[in-house]
Scaffold this motif. Structure first.
Motif, PDB file in Angstrom:
ATOM      1  N   GLY A 189     -85.139 -22.025 -99.218  1.00 23.74           N
ATOM      2  CA  GLY A 189     -85.159 -21.540 -97.846  1.00 23.74           C
ATOM      3  C   GLY A 189     -84.983 -20.038 -97.764  1.00 23.74           C
ATOM      4  O   GLY A 189     -84.579 -19.384 -98.715  1.00 23.74           O
ATOM      5  N   PRO A 190     -85.239 -19.491 -96.582  1.00 21.52           N
ATOM      6  CA  PRO A 190     -85.237 -18.039 -96.385  1.00 21.52           C
ATOM      7  C   PRO A 190     -83.917 -17.449 -95.880  1.00 21.52           C
ATOM      8  O   PRO A 190     -83.835 -16.243 -95.655  1.00 21.52           O
ATOM      9  CB  PRO A 190     -86.331 -17.850 -95.332  1.00 21.52           C
ATOM     10  CG  PRO A 190     -86.226 -19.090 -94.495  1.00 21.52           C
ATOM     11  CD  PRO A 190     -85.877 -20.193 -95.464  1.00 21.52           C
ATOM     12  N   ASP A 191     -82.892 -18.262 -95.683  1.00 22.84           N
ATOM     13  CA  ASP A 191     -81.668 -17.770 -95.043  1.00 22.84           C
ATOM     14  C   ASP A 191     -81.034 -16.576 -95.765  1.00 22.84           C
ATOM     15  O   ASP A 191     -80.497 -15.677 -95.121  1.00 22.84           O
ATOM     16  CB  ASP A 191     -80.631 -18.887 -94.927  1.00 22.84           C
ATOM     17  CG  ASP A 191     -81.063 -19.983 -93.968  1.00 22.84           C
ATOM     18  OD1 ASP A 191     -82.024 -19.747 -93.196  1.00 22.84           O
ATOM     19  OD2 ASP A 191     -80.463 -21.064 -94.001  1.00 22.84           O
ATOM     20  N   ALA A 192     -81.063 -16.550 -97.075  1.00 22.87           N
ATOM     21  CA  ALA A 192     -80.402 -15.493 -97.832  1.00 22.87           C
ATOM     22  C   ALA A 192     -81.364 -14.401 -98.296  1.00 22.87           C
ATOM     23  O   ALA A 192     -80.961 -13.503 -99.039  1.00 22.87           O
ATOM     24  CB  ALA A 192     -79.684 -16.099 -99.036  1.00 22.87           C
ATOM     25  N   ASP A 193     -82.617 -14.443 -97.863  1.00 21.42           N
ATOM     26  CA  ASP A 193     -83.632 -13.530 -98.388  1.00 21.42           C
ATOM     27  C   ASP A 193     -83.270 -12.050 -98.239  1.00 21.42           C
ATOM     28  O   ASP A 193     -83.421 -11.275 -99.184  1.00 21.42           O
ATOM     29  CB  ASP A 193     -84.992 -13.783 -97.743  1.00 21.42           C
ATOM     30  CG  ASP A 193     -85.681 -15.019 -98.302  1.00 21.42           C
ATOM     31  OD1 ASP A 193     -85.064 -15.745 -99.130  1.00 21.42           O
ATOM     32  OD2 ASP A 193     -86.829 -15.276 -97.908  1.00 21.42           O
ATOM     33  N   ASN A 194     -82.799 -11.636 -97.073  1.00 21.95           N
ATOM     34  CA  ASN A 194     -82.466 -10.218 -96.868  1.00 21.95           C
ATOM     35  C   ASN A 194     -81.342  -9.780 -97.789  1.00 21.95           C
ATOM     36  O   ASN A 194     -81.399  -8.708 -98.396  1.00 21.95           O
ATOM     37  CB  ASN A 194     -82.104  -9.944 -95.408  1.00 21.95           C
ATOM     38  CG  ASN A 194     -83.301 -10.022 -94.495  1.00 21.95           C
ATOM     39  OD1 ASN A 194     -84.441  -9.902 -94.931  1.00 21.95           O
ATOM     40  ND2 ASN A 194     -83.046 -10.240 -93.216  1.00 21.95           N
ATOM     41  N   LEU A 231     -88.245 -11.640-105.774  1.00 19.94           N
ATOM     42  CA  LEU A 231     -87.322 -12.413-104.950  1.00 19.94           C
ATOM     43  C   LEU A 231     -87.439 -13.897-105.282  1.00 19.94           C
ATOM     44  O   LEU A 231     -86.426 -14.605-105.345  1.00 19.94           O
ATOM     45  CB  LEU A 231     -87.589 -12.157-103.468  1.00 19.94           C
ATOM     46  CG  LEU A 231     -86.668 -12.872-102.485  1.00 19.94           C
ATOM     47  CD1 LEU A 231     -85.205 -12.497-102.717  1.00 19.94           C
ATOM     48  CD2 LEU A 231     -87.082 -12.550-101.054  1.00 19.94           C
ATOM     49  N   GLU A 232     -88.641 -14.371-105.518  1.00 18.54           N
ATOM     50  CA  GLU A 232     -88.826 -15.791-105.875  1.00 18.54           C
ATOM     51  C   GLU A 232     -88.145 -16.132-107.192  1.00 18.54           C
ATOM     52  O   GLU A 232     -87.552 -17.204-107.337  1.00 18.54           O
ATOM     53  CB  GLU A 232     -90.312 -16.150-105.913  1.00 18.54           C
ATOM     54  CG  GLU A 232     -90.938 -16.248-104.545  1.00 18.54           C
ATOM     55  CD  GLU A 232     -90.172 -17.181-103.599  1.00 18.54           C
ATOM     56  OE1 GLU A 232     -89.835 -18.312-103.996  1.00 18.54           O
ATOM     57  OE2 GLU A 232     -89.911 -16.773-102.462  1.00 18.54           O
ATOM     58  N   GLU A 233     -88.212 -15.225-108.169  1.00 22.90           N
ATOM     59  CA  GLU A 233     -87.515 -15.453-109.445  1.00 22.90           C
ATOM     60  C   GLU A 233     -86.003 -15.514-109.229  1.00 22.90           C
ATOM     61  O   GLU A 233     -85.319 -16.346-109.828  1.00 22.90           O
ATOM     62  CB  GLU A 233     -87.858 -14.355-110.447  1.00 22.90           C
ATOM     63  CG  GLU A 233     -89.266 -14.436-110.976  1.00 22.90           C
ATOM     64  CD  GLU A 233     -89.653 -13.238-111.813  1.00 22.90           C
ATOM     65  OE1 GLU A 233     -90.360 -13.448-112.809  1.00 22.90           O
ATOM     66  OE2 GLU A 233     -89.261 -12.092-111.477  1.00 22.90           O
ATOM     67  N   VAL A 234     -85.494 -14.624-108.381  1.00 22.61           N
ATOM     68  CA  VAL A 234     -84.061 -14.619-108.069  1.00 22.61           C
ATOM     69  C   VAL A 234     -83.651 -15.943-107.436  1.00 22.61           C
ATOM     70  O   VAL A 234     -82.662 -16.557-107.836  1.00 22.61           O
ATOM     71  CB  VAL A 234     -83.701 -13.430-107.142  1.00 22.61           C
ATOM     72  CG1 VAL A 234     -82.304 -13.583-106.576  1.00 22.61           C
ATOM     73  CG2 VAL A 234     -83.846 -12.115-107.883  1.00 22.61           C
ATOM     74  N   LYS A 235     -84.417 -16.385-106.448  1.00 20.68           N
ATOM     75  CA  LYS A 235     -84.075 -17.631-105.752  1.00 20.68           C
ATOM     76  C   LYS A 235     -84.148 -18.827-106.699  1.00 20.68           C
ATOM     77  O   LYS A 235     -83.294 -19.717-106.647  1.00 20.68           O
ATOM     78  CB  LYS A 235     -84.986 -17.822-104.550  1.00 20.68           C
ATOM     79  CG  LYS A 235     -84.685 -16.824-103.434  1.00 20.68           C
ATOM     80  CD  LYS A 235     -85.680 -16.850-102.320  1.00 20.68           C
ATOM     81  CE  LYS A 235     -85.516 -18.094-101.485  1.00 20.68           C
ATOM     82  NZ  LYS A 235     -86.347 -18.057-100.259  1.00 20.68           N
ATOM     83  N   GLN A 236     -85.118 -18.840-107.579  1.00 26.81           N
ATOM     84  CA  GLN A 236     -85.211 -19.922-108.555  1.00 26.81           C
ATOM     85  C   GLN A 236     -84.024 -19.868-109.522  1.00 26.81           C
ATOM     86  O   GLN A 236     -83.419 -20.889-109.835  1.00 26.81           O
ATOM     87  CB  GLN A 236     -86.522 -19.824-109.326  1.00 26.81           C
ATOM     88  CG  GLN A 236     -86.721 -20.937-110.321  1.00 26.81           C
ATOM     89  CD  GLN A 236     -88.060 -20.832-111.036  1.00 26.81           C
ATOM     90  OE1 GLN A 236     -88.790 -19.863-110.893  1.00 26.81           O
ATOM     91  NE2 GLN A 236     -88.365 -21.836-111.821  1.00 26.81           N
ATOM     92  N   HIS A 237     -83.682 -18.664-109.980  1.00 17.04           N
ATOM     93  CA  HIS A 237     -82.554 -18.489-110.902  1.00 17.04           C
ATOM     94  C   HIS A 237     -81.242 -18.973-110.272  1.00 17.04           C
ATOM     95  O   HIS A 237     -80.429 -19.614-110.939  1.00 17.04           O
ATOM     96  CB  HIS A 237     -82.442 -17.007-111.287  1.00 17.04           C
ATOM     97  CG  HIS A 237     -81.253 -16.679-112.108  1.00 17.04           C
ATOM     98  ND1 HIS A 237     -81.129 -17.040-113.429  1.00 17.04           N
ATOM     99  CD2 HIS A 237     -80.118 -16.009-111.796  1.00 17.04           C
ATOM    100  CE1 HIS A 237     -79.969 -16.606-113.891  1.00 17.04           C
ATOM    101  NE2 HIS A 237     -79.335 -15.983-112.923  1.00 17.04           N
TER     102      HIS A 237
END
Length: 106
Positions: free
Chosen positions: A18-23, A7-13
């Protein structure tokens, strides 16, 4: 299935803080991992094992997963770009995976 990216790689990409879109991103990541694995037709998404080393996801597979999550995130209401016509993956993703994919004779 073991995630082919985090998930961290996705968010960096995607340059998301922030966590708003994590789910939402976690669901899209899981779907992208499954779809990429299906596209490979049984070929392992991992690098050949080295003695004593942990299995590593092939860089091309990780890049394909990140690109696919990006498509799913940027076009949530449909396929405006017609990238998925006939159930195919977008061209940049198939280009990354083509050398790995096991060919199936029709």
């Amino acid at each position: 299935m073991t995630p082919l990216a985090t998930l961290e790689e996705v968010k960096q990409h995607l340059r998301i803080d922030g966590p708003d879109a994590d789910n939402d991103l976690a669901l899209k990541l899981e779907a992208a991992c499954e779809r990429v694995a299906l596209h490979l037709n049984g070929v392992s998404p991992y690098m050949p094992a080295e003695e004593g080393a942990a299995a590593r996801v092939r860089p091309t597979v990780r890049a394909a997963v990140l690109l696919l999550v990006g498509y799913l995130y940027r076009y949530p209401s449909g396929d405006e770009k017609k990238a998925f016509e006939d159930g195919r993956l977008p061209a940049p993703i198939t280009a990354l995976l083509a050398p790995l994919r096991r060919k199936v004779l029709a």
